[in-house]
Scaffold this active site. Structure first.
Site, PDB file in Angstrom:
ATOM      1  N   LYS A 113       9.173  11.172   5.671  1.00 30.52           N
ATOM      2  CA  LYS A 113       9.740  10.180   6.609  1.00 30.52           C
ATOM      3  C   LYS A 113       9.730  10.731   8.034  1.00 30.52           C
ATOM      4  CE  LYS A 113      10.982   6.997   3.659  1.00 30.52           C
ATOM      5  NZ  LYS A 113      10.338   5.782   3.437  1.00 30.52           N
ATOM      6  N   LYS A 196       0.373   6.909  -3.335  1.00 34.70           N
ATOM      7  CA  LYS A 196       0.886   5.998  -4.368  1.00 34.70           C
ATOM      8  C   LYS A 196       0.970   4.560  -3.842  1.00 34.70           C
ATOM      9  CE  LYS A 196       5.675   6.440  -3.080  1.00 34.70           C
ATOM     10  NZ  LYS A 196       7.012   6.111  -3.438  1.00 34.70           N
ATOM     11  N   LYS A 199       5.668  -0.202  -1.126  1.00 30.79           N
ATOM     12  CA  LYS A 199       6.007  -1.548  -0.655  1.00 30.79           C
ATOM     13  C   LYS A 199       5.443  -1.836   0.730  1.00 30.79           C
ATOM     14  CE  LYS A 199      10.353  -1.865  -3.203  1.00 30.79           C
ATOM     15  NZ  LYS A 199      11.150  -0.674  -2.937  1.00 30.79           N
TER      16      LYS A 199
HETATM   17  P1  TYM Z   1      11.849   2.313  -4.729  1.00 29.45           P
HETATM   18  O1  TYM Z   1      12.529   1.072  -4.295  1.00 29.45           O
HETATM   19  O2  TYM Z   1      10.877   2.952  -3.809  1.00 29.45           O
HETATM   20  O3  TYM Z   1      11.097   2.053  -6.109  1.00 29.45           O
HETATM   21  C1  TYM Z   1      11.742   1.453  -7.212  1.00 29.45           C
HETATM   22  C2  TYM Z   1      11.235   2.076  -8.503  1.00 29.45           C
HETATM   23  O4  TYM Z   1       9.813   1.946  -8.586  1.00 29.45           O
HETATM   24  C3  TYM Z   1       9.231   3.232  -8.827  1.00 29.45           C
HETATM   25  N1  TYM Z   1       7.943   3.307  -8.095  1.00 29.45           N
HETATM   26  C4  TYM Z   1       6.806   3.716  -8.654  1.00 29.45           C
HETATM   27  N2  TYM Z   1       6.520   4.136  -9.900  1.00 29.45           N
HETATM   28  C5  TYM Z   1       5.234   4.463 -10.155  1.00 29.45           C
HETATM   29  N3  TYM Z   1       4.223   4.374  -9.233  1.00 29.45           N
HETATM   30  C6  TYM Z   1       4.475   3.950  -7.977  1.00 29.45           C
HETATM   31  N4  TYM Z   1       3.484   3.838  -7.096  1.00 29.45           N
HETATM   32  C7  TYM Z   1       5.813   3.606  -7.629  1.00 29.45           C
HETATM   33  N5  TYM Z   1       6.415   3.154  -6.491  1.00 29.45           N
HETATM   34  C8  TYM Z   1       7.718   2.987  -6.800  1.00 29.45           C
HETATM   35  C9  TYM Z   1      10.216   4.236  -8.260  1.00 29.45           C
HETATM   36  O5  TYM Z   1      10.058   5.493  -8.865  1.00 29.45           O
HETATM   37  C10 TYM Z   1      11.535   3.585  -8.599  1.00 29.45           C
HETATM   38  O6  TYM Z   1      11.914   3.900  -9.925  1.00 29.45           O
HETATM   39  N6  TYM Z   1      15.373   5.774  -4.119  1.00 29.45           N
HETATM   40  C11 TYM Z   1      14.913   4.731  -4.996  1.00 29.45           C
HETATM   41  C12 TYM Z   1      15.938   3.636  -5.243  1.00 29.45           C
HETATM   42  C13 TYM Z   1      17.235   4.157  -5.746  1.00 29.45           C
HETATM   43  C14 TYM Z   1      17.504   4.633  -7.066  1.00 29.45           C
HETATM   44  C15 TYM Z   1      18.897   5.000  -7.040  1.00 29.45           C
HETATM   45  C16 TYM Z   1      16.748   4.793  -8.221  1.00 29.45           C
HETATM   46  C17 TYM Z   1      18.366   4.246  -5.029  1.00 29.45           C
HETATM   47  N7  TYM Z   1      19.383   4.757  -5.805  1.00 29.45           N
HETATM   48  C18 TYM Z   1      19.495   5.502  -8.172  1.00 29.45           C
HETATM   49  C19 TYM Z   1      17.371   5.299  -9.352  1.00 29.45           C
HETATM   50  C20 TYM Z   1      18.741   5.646  -9.326  1.00 29.45           C
HETATM   51  C21 TYM Z   1      13.704   4.077  -4.355  1.00 29.45           C
HETATM   52  O7  TYM Z   1      13.515   4.127  -3.182  1.00 29.45           O
HETATM   53  O8  TYM Z   1      12.940   3.367  -5.217  1.00 29.45           O
END
Ligand code: TYM
Length: 333
Positions: A113, A196, A199
């Site tokens: 970031k 990867k 979003k």
């Molecule tokens: P976020 O919003 O970026 O993504 C949500 C979930 O999708 C998975 N993910 C992926 N898995 C495989 N390949 C990819 N290209 C890919 N992109 C995203 C992420 O691993 C995630 O499981 N910090 C977290 C959100 C969060 C969270 C938490 C998760 C906040 N508090 C507590 C678990 C427990 C995040 O930004 O995910």
């Protein structure tokens, strides 16, 4: 028998994509049958990038709709917005006292970031893993279904839990583990082979659950490939492996076997493989997209789901905070 407690969240920062689906949501849907599940929209986490207030609400509603359209049943799980649980920021504050600047600065996602948005390196970004630990520990969860990119954050959550326990000499928080449905956590790569699926980056190389049929076809036909293998059973480059992974996740096993054999025998035709993958992907995404669009038309229903989800998530949050306050010594009356 007590069901195991599961927590996971998705940031409300944009349209959900195949990485979110195969890395996380697919496992949520599997786990909802036999676990005590808390799934939430991480709207506080989304604030690190200062979203437009008008867009935030729609983004949260959309994440809810896309989760339900993917098979999540709000009757079976607690599906809520992070900001509806005031105990989360309280636990975040407590855990911040046990988190050290040096360790937070070393987190790879923080370093990324800093590189990507040097004009906005705020304290919320630095303490992002602490808030994430609070999300998980507030329900004293043992399993966390996430994609590979979140594994390091989970390790930090375990460290904070262990540190709290050591500080107050009690096993108050279990150490949460990443949930894997098979041997490995999933990582879906961007179709252009650069990092990867995400979003907000590489939007033309990311398949969103909201993409229409033709957009999906176009994106897949443009996916990065190469000349093909020059010797039998060659190791696949990552971007080819990713295409095979997507085929395996959406096509029938015999189709995947057919293209794997063609690769191993050096007669693969990527054009044909992409056409096949595009059609399987269209078939896979279409019902989710259509159902999510339907659900988003009824905002009242989404509000009701969020409200009921928060009601389900509050009792365990209140209990955890009461316990943590007592251990810390904040119990004056
Ligand atoms: P976020 O919003 O970026 O993504 C949500 C979930 O999708 C998975 N993910 C992926 N898995 C495989 N390949 C990819 N290209 C890919 N992109 C995203 C992420 O691993 C995630 O499981 N910090 C977290 C959100 C969060 C969270 C938490 C998760 C906040 N508090 C507590 C678990 C427990 C995040 O930004 O995910």
């Amino acid at each position: 028998m007590n069901k195991e407690i599961v927590v996971s969240g998705i940031r409300s920062t944009g349209y959900l994509h195949l990485g979110n689906y195969f890395g996380a949501i697919q496992n949520y849907v599997k786990m909802q049958e036999e676990h005590n599940c808390y799934f939430f929209v991480a709207d506080y986490h989304a604030l690190t990038t200062h979203p437009d207030p008008k867009e935030l609400k729609q983004n949260v509603y959309r994440v809810v709709a896309e989760n339900i359209a993917s098979g999540l049943d709000p009757e079976k799980v607690a599906l809520y917005a992070q900001s509806d649980i005031p105990e989360i920021p309280e636990l975040y504050l407590m855990l911040n006292m046990l988190a050290y600047k040096g360790e937070l600065e070393k987190v790879p996602t923080f370093k990324d970031k800093v590189r990507l948005q040097p004009e906005n390196v705020n304290a919320g970004l630095l303490t992002y893993p602490v808030l994430m630990a609070a999300d998980i520990l507030i329900h004293r969860a043992v399993k966390v279904p996430v994609g590979k990119d979140q594994e390091q954050h989970l390790e930090m959550a375990r460290n904070f839990a262990a540190r709290f326990n050591a500080r107050y000499s009690i096993d108050f928080f279990p150490e949460p583990q990443v949930y894997r449905s098979n041997q490995d956590t999933v990582k879906i790569l961007s179709l252009d082979g650069n990092g990867k699926m995400s979003k907000s980056e590489n939007v033309n190389a990311t398949i969103y659950l909201n993409d229409d049929d033709d957009t999906i076809r176009k994106k897949i036909m443009k996916a990065k490939t190469d000349q093909g293998p020059s010797e039998p059973n060659a190791e696949m480059p990552d971007f080819i492996k990713n295409m095979f992974l997507l085929l395996q996740l959406t096509a029938t096993p015999d189709i995947t076997a057919q293209y794997t054999n063609a690769y191993n025998n050096c007669n693969i035709r990527y054009g044909d493989m992409k056409k096949q993958l595009a059609e399987d992907m269209v078939t896979f995404v279409r019902p989710i997209r259509e159902r999510a669009a339907e659900l988003q038309k009824d905002e009242n229903a989404i509000r009701k789901i969020l409200k009921e989800g928060a009601e389900k998530a509050r009792p365990s949050s209140i209990a955890t905070i009461a316990g943590a306050r007592k251990l810390i010594g904040i119990n004056y009356y």
